[in-house]
Every structure is written in C-alpha cells, then in structure tokens.
Design an enzyme around this catalytic site. Sequence first.
Site, PDB file in Angstrom:
ATOM      1  N   ARG A  40       1.316  18.200  -4.963  1.00 24.52           N
ATOM      2  CA  ARG A  40       1.578  18.613  -6.273  1.00 24.52           C
ATOM      3  C   ARG A  40       2.431  17.747  -6.699  1.00 24.52           C
ATOM      4  NH1 ARG A  40       4.245  22.579  -7.443  1.00 24.52           N
ATOM      5  NH2 ARG A  40       2.845  23.623  -9.589  1.00 24.52           N
ATOM      6  N   LEU A  41       2.525  17.720  -8.217  1.00 20.42           N
ATOM      7  CA  LEU A  41       3.630  17.254  -8.504  1.00 20.42           C
ATOM      8  C   LEU A  41       3.733  18.025 -10.415  1.00 20.42           C
ATOM      9  CD1 LEU A  41       6.657  15.241  -8.451  1.00 20.42           C
ATOM     10  CD2 LEU A  41       5.016  13.408  -9.979  1.00 20.42           C
ATOM     11  N   ASP A  42       4.424  18.760 -10.310  1.00 22.73           N
ATOM     12  CA  ASP A  42       5.111  19.937 -11.470  1.00 22.73           C
ATOM     13  C   ASP A  42       4.637  18.993 -13.080  1.00 22.73           C
ATOM     14  OD1 ASP A  42       5.497  22.047  -9.724  1.00 22.73           O
ATOM     15  OD2 ASP A  42       7.654  21.249 -10.097  1.00 22.73           O
ATOM     16  N   HIS A  43       4.309  20.228 -13.343  1.00 19.55           N
ATOM     17  CA  HIS A  43       3.956  19.079 -14.792  1.00 19.55           C
ATOM     18  C   HIS A  43       5.047  18.416 -15.180  1.00 19.55           C
ATOM     19  CE1 HIS A  43       5.445  21.837 -17.632  1.00 19.55           C
ATOM     20  NE2 HIS A  43       5.121  23.280 -16.720  1.00 19.55           N
ATOM     21  N   SER A  45       7.774  17.223 -14.381  1.00 15.47           N
ATOM     22  CA  SER A  45       8.176  16.019 -13.370  1.00 15.47           C
ATOM     23  C   SER A  45       7.086  14.977 -13.844  1.00 15.47           C
ATOM     24  CB  SER A  45       8.133  16.543 -11.841  1.00 15.47           C
ATOM     25  OG  SER A  45       8.950  16.973 -11.931  1.00 15.47           O
TER      26      SER A  45
END
Length: 196
Positions: A40-43, A45
């Site tokens: 995942r990749l934070d919103h 980022s």
Amino acid sequence: MANLLLFNKPFGVLSQFSDCDGHPGLGHYLQQPNIYAAGRLDHDSEGLLLLTDDGKLQAIISNPRHKLKKTYWAQVEGEITQPALAQLIRGVKLRDGITQPASAKLIEPPQLWTRNPPIRQRPNQPTSWIELQISEGKNRQVRRMTAATGFPTLRLIRVAIGSWTLGNLLPEQYRWETIHIPDTKHHRFRPKRAKW
C-alpha cells in the site's frame, strides 16, 4: 508467469479500488479486472504502487521476509543536517520500536510533476530533499522517521520497490510487465522480467 502493473499513484488516492472518507480509490484510474495491490501507499503519498493478478506474487512483494527495498524521495521542512541523516541511517526510535538501518542521503530537488494541491510551505522556511531507502513497512514510517529527527515530511514520493522503478510514468499512468516467479522456498526472491 504473472502480470504486474506499475502505477504512478497520484496524491490523495487510496491504495484500494473503492472510495472511502472522501478519497477516490484506484477504480477511478484502473479498469483492469482481477488485479490487486501488492502493498500500500498512503493517500497523501505519491508514486509507485504495484498491482498484480497473481496471488503468489502479491504475497511475495508484500511480505517483509523478502526485504524488498523501497526507495522514497522526501521533501522535508528545513535544511536537513548530517546528524539527522546519520540518525535515519542508524535507526530512529518510534513508538512501535526502533527502525532498521536505512540508506539516507541529501539529493538535489528532483524534476517532478506539480502536485495538486501544492504542499503547505511556511514563508521564509527552506526545504530539503532526501532519498531514503528502507526494507520494512511500519505504518507511515518515512514521515514518522523524518519527524522524529526534527524535519517533517512535506511531500513523499515512492520511486522504487526492489528493482521496479517509477521511470518516466506521470501521475495516473501505468505500464505492464510480465514476471517469471521462481520457486521461493529455498531462494531469496529476485524477480525476472520476461522478454517480450
């Protein structure tokens, strides 16, 4: 063989296909069926997100046991110091433990797309860009690491996961690769790209 999609995730977009809490999901940008995010990749980022149609490859990429290094470019508030970089390299004490040793260095401001919305920057407050490479995946780890050293992250872009790189993909763009998955029971995972 497995199909792998490399996507440049824009700022504000979730790493899931459905919308949530006012943030758009991947479904606004990707219409390919039966693909799932590997990690995942934070919103808040930006940058490289890997998706695949193969459960085994998804598990391999997501599993910290394989220690796929993740490389980030972070714009931090202030002129970062050598002691702060040394602390990032040695390990930073966070609430959930000390981070593993990392690679960190000062870099020139990269040539990037304009972020929408732009970062919040205080007047007369300089910023620095660093490249940080980690092999673990604590929640919001890079932001917490830089904040712990006194240099909060203003903008964060993931540019590589293992040997996969963002390359020249712009936000919302993607490319496909076909991957040969070796038997990983006795070997450390090193994906081989299939030749077209």
